[in-house]
Design a protein around this motif. Structure first.
Motif, PDB file in Angstrom:
ATOM      1  N   VAL A 108      82.785 -14.800 119.166  1.00  0.00           N
ATOM      2  CA  VAL A 108      84.613 -13.961 118.039  1.00  0.00           C
ATOM      3  C   VAL A 108      83.278 -12.819 117.556  1.00  0.00           C
ATOM      4  O   VAL A 108      82.938 -13.616 116.098  1.00  0.00           O
ATOM      5  CB  VAL A 108      85.085 -14.862 117.888  1.00  0.00           C
ATOM      6  N   LEU A 109      83.299 -11.578 117.661  1.00  0.00           N
ATOM      7  CA  LEU A 109      83.090 -10.866 116.048  1.00  0.00           C
ATOM      8  C   LEU A 109      84.620 -10.650 115.112  1.00  0.00           C
ATOM      9  O   LEU A 109      85.324  -9.851 115.809  1.00  0.00           O
ATOM     10  CB  LEU A 109      82.670  -9.574 116.572  1.00  0.00           C
ATOM     11  N   ARG A 110      85.101  -9.397 113.805  1.00  0.00           N
ATOM     12  CA  ARG A 110      86.004  -9.090 113.750  1.00  0.00           C
ATOM     13  C   ARG A 110      85.427  -8.516 112.401  1.00  0.00           C
ATOM     14  O   ARG A 110      84.908  -8.367 111.721  1.00  0.00           O
ATOM     15  CB  ARG A 110      86.748 -11.305 112.675  1.00  0.00           C
ATOM     16  N   CYS A 111      86.119  -7.326 112.746  1.00  0.00           N
ATOM     17  CA  CYS A 111      85.884  -6.319 111.553  1.00  0.00           C
ATOM     18  C   CYS A 111      87.498  -6.376 110.589  1.00  0.00           C
ATOM     19  O   CYS A 111      88.512  -6.164 110.762  1.00  0.00           O
ATOM     20  CB  CYS A 111      86.561  -5.100 112.128  1.00  0.00           C
ATOM     21  N   ARG A 112      86.785  -6.705 109.372  1.00  0.00           N
ATOM     22  CA  ARG A 112      87.869  -7.092 108.177  1.00  0.00           C
ATOM     23  C   ARG A 112      87.671  -5.700 107.216  1.00  0.00           C
ATOM     24  O   ARG A 112      86.505  -5.473 106.541  1.00  0.00           O
ATOM     25  CB  ARG A 112      86.982  -7.775 107.451  1.00  0.00           C
ATOM     26  N   ALA A 113      88.905  -5.539 106.682  1.00  0.00           N
ATOM     27  CA  ALA A 113      88.444  -4.532 105.870  1.00  0.00           C
ATOM     28  C   ALA A 113      88.735  -5.296 103.967  1.00  0.00           C
ATOM     29  O   ALA A 113      89.533  -6.303 104.004  1.00  0.00           O
ATOM     30  CB  ALA A 113      89.966  -3.159 105.562  1.00  0.00           C
ATOM     31  N   TRP A 114      88.239  -3.966 103.306  1.00  0.00           N
ATOM     32  CA  TRP A 114      88.556  -4.740 101.741  1.00  0.00           C
ATOM     33  C   TRP A 114      90.253  -5.352 101.518  1.00  0.00           C
ATOM     34  O   TRP A 114      91.306  -4.451 102.013  1.00  0.00           O
ATOM     35  CB  TRP A 114      88.157  -4.238 100.957  1.00  0.00           C
ATOM     36  N   GLN A 115      90.805  -6.412 101.002  1.00  0.00           N
ATOM     37  CA  GLN A 115      92.181  -6.891 101.195  1.00  0.00           C
ATOM     38  C   GLN A 115      92.783  -6.606 102.189  1.00  0.00           C
ATOM     39  O   GLN A 115      93.874  -7.012 101.936  1.00  0.00           O
ATOM     40  CB  GLN A 115      92.320  -6.667  99.520  1.00  0.00           C
ATOM     41  N   ASP A 116      92.302  -6.684 103.555  1.00  0.00           N
ATOM     42  CA  ASP A 116      92.771  -6.808 104.802  1.00  0.00           C
ATOM     43  C   ASP A 116      93.990  -5.911 105.205  1.00  0.00           C
ATOM     44  O   ASP A 116      94.528  -5.781 105.718  1.00  0.00           O
ATOM     45  CB  ASP A 116      93.799  -8.234 104.593  1.00  0.00           C
ATOM     46  N   TRP A 117      92.602  -4.692 103.875  1.00  0.00           N
ATOM     47  CA  TRP A 117      93.729  -3.480 104.317  1.00  0.00           C
ATOM     48  C   TRP A 117      94.563  -3.068 105.921  1.00  0.00           C
ATOM     49  O   TRP A 117      93.696  -2.886 106.070  1.00  0.00           O
ATOM     50  CB  TRP A 117      93.029  -2.260 103.710  1.00  0.00           C
ATOM     51  N   PRO A 118      95.060  -2.540 106.164  1.00  0.00           N
ATOM     52  CA  PRO A 118      95.504  -1.970 107.145  1.00  0.00           C
ATOM     53  C   PRO A 118      94.713  -0.849 107.671  1.00  0.00           C
ATOM     54  O   PRO A 118      93.726  -0.369 107.153  1.00  0.00           O
ATOM     55  CB  PRO A 118      97.122  -1.226 108.148  1.00  0.00           C
ATOM     56  N   LEU A 119      93.614  -1.110 109.172  1.00  0.00           N
ATOM     57  CA  LEU A 119      92.690  -0.538 109.963  1.00  0.00           C
ATOM     58  C   LEU A 119      93.935   0.028 111.314  1.00  0.00           C
ATOM     59  O   LEU A 119      93.902  -0.625 111.901  1.00  0.00           O
ATOM     60  CB  LEU A 119      91.660  -1.503 110.154  1.00  0.00           C
ATOM     61  N   THR A 120      92.933   1.195 111.520  1.00  0.00           N
ATOM     62  CA  THR A 120      93.643   2.035 113.100  1.00  0.00           C
ATOM     63  C   THR A 120      92.151   2.483 113.598  1.00  0.00           C
ATOM     64  O   THR A 120      90.632   2.791 112.607  1.00  0.00           O
ATOM     65  CB  THR A 120      94.938   3.471 112.667  1.00  0.00           C
ATOM     66  N   GLU A 121      92.481   2.977 114.649  1.00  0.00           N
ATOM     67  CA  GLU A 121      90.737   3.785 115.694  1.00  0.00           C
ATOM     68  C   GLU A 121      89.685   2.552 115.450  1.00  0.00           C
ATOM     69  O   GLU A 121      88.895   2.413 115.079  1.00  0.00           O
ATOM     70  CB  GLU A 121      90.777   4.897 115.027  1.00  0.00           C
ATOM     71  N   VAL A 122      90.206   0.821 115.494  1.00  0.00           N
ATOM     72  CA  VAL A 122      88.531   0.011 115.242  1.00  0.00           C
ATOM     73  C   VAL A 122      88.096   0.252 116.147  1.00  0.00           C
ATOM     74  O   VAL A 122      88.361   0.167 117.599  1.00  0.00           O
ATOM     75  CB  VAL A 122      89.209  -1.256 115.229  1.00  0.00           C
ATOM     76  N   ILE A 149      89.316   3.007 110.509  1.00  0.00           N
ATOM     77  CA  ILE A 149      90.441   4.090 109.625  1.00  0.00           C
ATOM     78  C   ILE A 149      91.393   3.658 108.703  1.00  0.00           C
ATOM     79  O   ILE A 149      92.010   3.030 109.371  1.00  0.00           O
ATOM     80  CB  ILE A 149      90.399   5.472 110.488  1.00  0.00           C
ATOM     81  N   PHE A 150      90.969   3.625 107.231  1.00  0.00           N
ATOM     82  CA  PHE A 150      91.960   2.968 106.957  1.00  0.00           C
ATOM     83  C   PHE A 150      93.571   3.505 106.794  1.00  0.00           C
ATOM     84  O   PHE A 150      93.599   4.776 106.335  1.00  0.00           O
ATOM     85  CB  PHE A 150      91.239   3.191 105.079  1.00  0.00           C
ATOM     86  N   ARG A 151      94.671   2.974 106.571  1.00  0.00           N
ATOM     87  CA  ARG A 151      95.458   4.293 106.597  1.00  0.00           C
ATOM     88  C   ARG A 151      96.177   3.608 105.361  1.00  0.00           C
ATOM     89  O   ARG A 151      96.508   2.821 104.694  1.00  0.00           O
ATOM     90  CB  ARG A 151      96.577   2.907 107.447  1.00  0.00           C
ATOM     91  N   SER A 152      97.012   4.815 105.073  1.00  0.00           N
ATOM     92  CA  SER A 152      97.092   5.035 103.761  1.00  0.00           C
ATOM     93  C   SER A 152      97.998   6.317 103.511  1.00  0.00           C
ATOM     94  O   SER A 152      97.878   7.015 105.076  1.00  0.00           O
ATOM     95  CB  SER A 152      96.165   5.235 102.475  1.00  0.00           C
ATOM     96  N   PRO A 153      98.559   6.792 102.920  1.00  0.00           N
ATOM     97  CA  PRO A 153      99.249   7.737 102.605  1.00  0.00           C
ATOM     98  C   PRO A 153      98.625   9.158 102.369  1.00  0.00           C
ATOM     99  O   PRO A 153      97.449   8.838 101.811  1.00  0.00           O
ATOM    100  CB  PRO A 153     100.291   7.960 101.301  1.00  0.00           C
ATOM    101  N   PRO A 156      95.971  11.132 105.072  1.00  0.00           N
ATOM    102  CA  PRO A 156      94.374  11.489 105.316  1.00  0.00           C
ATOM    103  C   PRO A 156      94.095  10.401 105.046  1.00  0.00           C
ATOM    104  O   PRO A 156      94.109   9.992 104.203  1.00  0.00           O
ATOM    105  CB  PRO A 156      94.420  12.350 105.244  1.00  0.00           C
ATOM    106  N   GLY A 157      93.706   9.386 106.624  1.00  0.00           N
ATOM    107  CA  GLY A 157      93.155   8.198 106.826  1.00  0.00           C
ATOM    108  C   GLY A 157      91.284   8.274 105.846  1.00  0.00           C
ATOM    109  O   GLY A 157      91.110   9.798 106.556  1.00  0.00           O
ATOM    110  N   SER A 158      91.027   7.341 106.160  1.00  0.00           N
ATOM    111  CA  SER A 158      89.384   7.312 104.956  1.00  0.00           C
ATOM    112  C   SER A 158      88.551   6.889 106.455  1.00  0.00           C
ATOM    113  O   SER A 158      88.805   5.532 106.268  1.00  0.00           O
ATOM    114  CB  SER A 158      89.664   6.369 103.580  1.00  0.00           C
ATOM    115  N   PRO A 159      88.238   7.360 107.127  1.00  0.00           N
ATOM    116  CA  PRO A 159      86.689   6.585 107.962  1.00  0.00           C
ATOM    117  C   PRO A 159      86.073   5.647 106.971  1.00  0.00           C
ATOM    118  O   PRO A 159      85.023   6.504 106.400  1.00  0.00           O
ATOM    119  CB  PRO A 159      86.543   7.388 109.065  1.00  0.00           C
TER     120      PRO A 159
END
Length: 309
Positions: A92-106, A142-146, A148-151
């Motif tokens: 099992v592999l997990r792609c984790r963002a800083w502070q569990d920030w929402p991600l898309t296009e993983v 890609i980080f979801r944020s107000p 454009p998202g940041s890849p």
């Protein structure tokens, strides 16, 4: 006058700090701290001198398996398994963002190749890992944020799927060509990794010419009490873990029981028959041969007859 008051005030606070430190020293000396260093338990306190080493068995402690802790400051990381992975284990592999920030296009990658299309799933899993699943993994998202998202792309993580047990080798004792009537022991030789031998078991099966001789037993040996011509054929064995998820078979082994040695009288009779048959055959072929060739043939025949006696 004011500077003197200021110095007096500072001296008062320093004195209070010293008194507090003196009061804390006895309690600090009675406090016991237990830590783990390189597989050895060390205890510091009023009962032990600083640096004294205690073996875990002597101290009566039981410790877990060690693991490596890595603190990352990246925006995106790929989390792999902490324990070693063997054949048949889930990966099992997990792609984790800083502070569990929402991600898309993983997207998950192995050795630079995408393992699937981008999506919302931040977890990638393999139910039964194989050695072929070893490689360098990483993920992107890609980080979801107000706006454009940041890849972002995570650093690679090396994953090694270890061999649970090697392919077995089938041997025959005392020989692959035993005397008829003798016993033969077939041995399927392999063993589990030492890190899995306490929780897993191997089961062994034996086959001859596509037919099952013995299926899924704990013993790695198969006995043939009395070998005969009907036991000649191709043998192989199979080793599998107890849940049947991983199995491996040996190369084929050709076994042929040797013919029994005839008594001396029967062997002499066979040699005499062979000599007479050879004489008739050679004479019939050389009825029209020149005299010199007949002389050479007779000399060869005498030599051959002497060697067969």
């Amino acid at each position: 006058m004011k500077p003197i008051c200021v110095l007096t005030s500072w001296a008062f606070y320093i004195l209070l700090a010293k008194l507090w430190a003196v009061q804390m020293l006895p309690s600090a000396s009675s406090e016991t701290t237990l830590r783990w260093e390189d597989g050895v338990s060390t205890r510091k306190g009023s009962c032990h001198t600083d640096g004294e080493t205690i073996h875990p068995r002597e101290a009566g402690y039981t410790f877990s398996e060690p693991f490596h802790l890595i603190v990352s400051y990246d925006w995106l990381i790929l989390q792999g398994p902490a324990a070693p992975i063997f054949e048949g284990d889930p990966l099992v592999l997990r792609c984790r963002a800083w502070q569990d920030w929402p991600l898309t296009e993983v997207t998950f990658y192995r050795d630079g190749s995408a393992l699937g299309p981008p999506g919302p799933n931040k977890e990638f899993s393999i139910t039964l890992a194989q050695e072929a699943d070893s490689g360098h993994y990483h993920c992107s998202g890609i980080f979801r944020s107000p706006g454009p998202g940041s890849p972002e792309t995570a650093s690679t993580v090396a994953i090694t799927v270890q061999e649970l047990f090697s392919a077995p080798v089938l041997t025959a004792l005392p020989s692959t060509e035993p005397q008829e009537g003798g016993s033969v022991t077939l041995s399927c030789q392999t063993k589990l990794s030492s890190q899995r031998s306490a929780t897993r078991h191997l089961l062994f099966s034996f086959y001859k010419d596509g037919r099952t001789l013995h299926s899924r037993g704990l013993s790695s040996e198969f006995q043939i009490p009395t070998a005969s011509a009907e036991h000649s054929g191709s043998y192989w064995c199979e080793a599998a873990i107890d849940d049947g998820q991983i199995w491996k078979h040996s190369p084929q082994l050709e076994a042929l029981p040797a013919l029994p040695h005839p008594p001396p009288g029967i062997q002499l009779f066979r040699n005499q028959l062979f000599q007479k048959h050879l004489q008739r055959s050679l004479l019939s072929l050389c009825l029209h041969c020149p005299l010199r060739l007949l002389s050479m043939q007779a000399s060869f025949l005498r030599t051959l007859i002497c060697t067969t006696k």
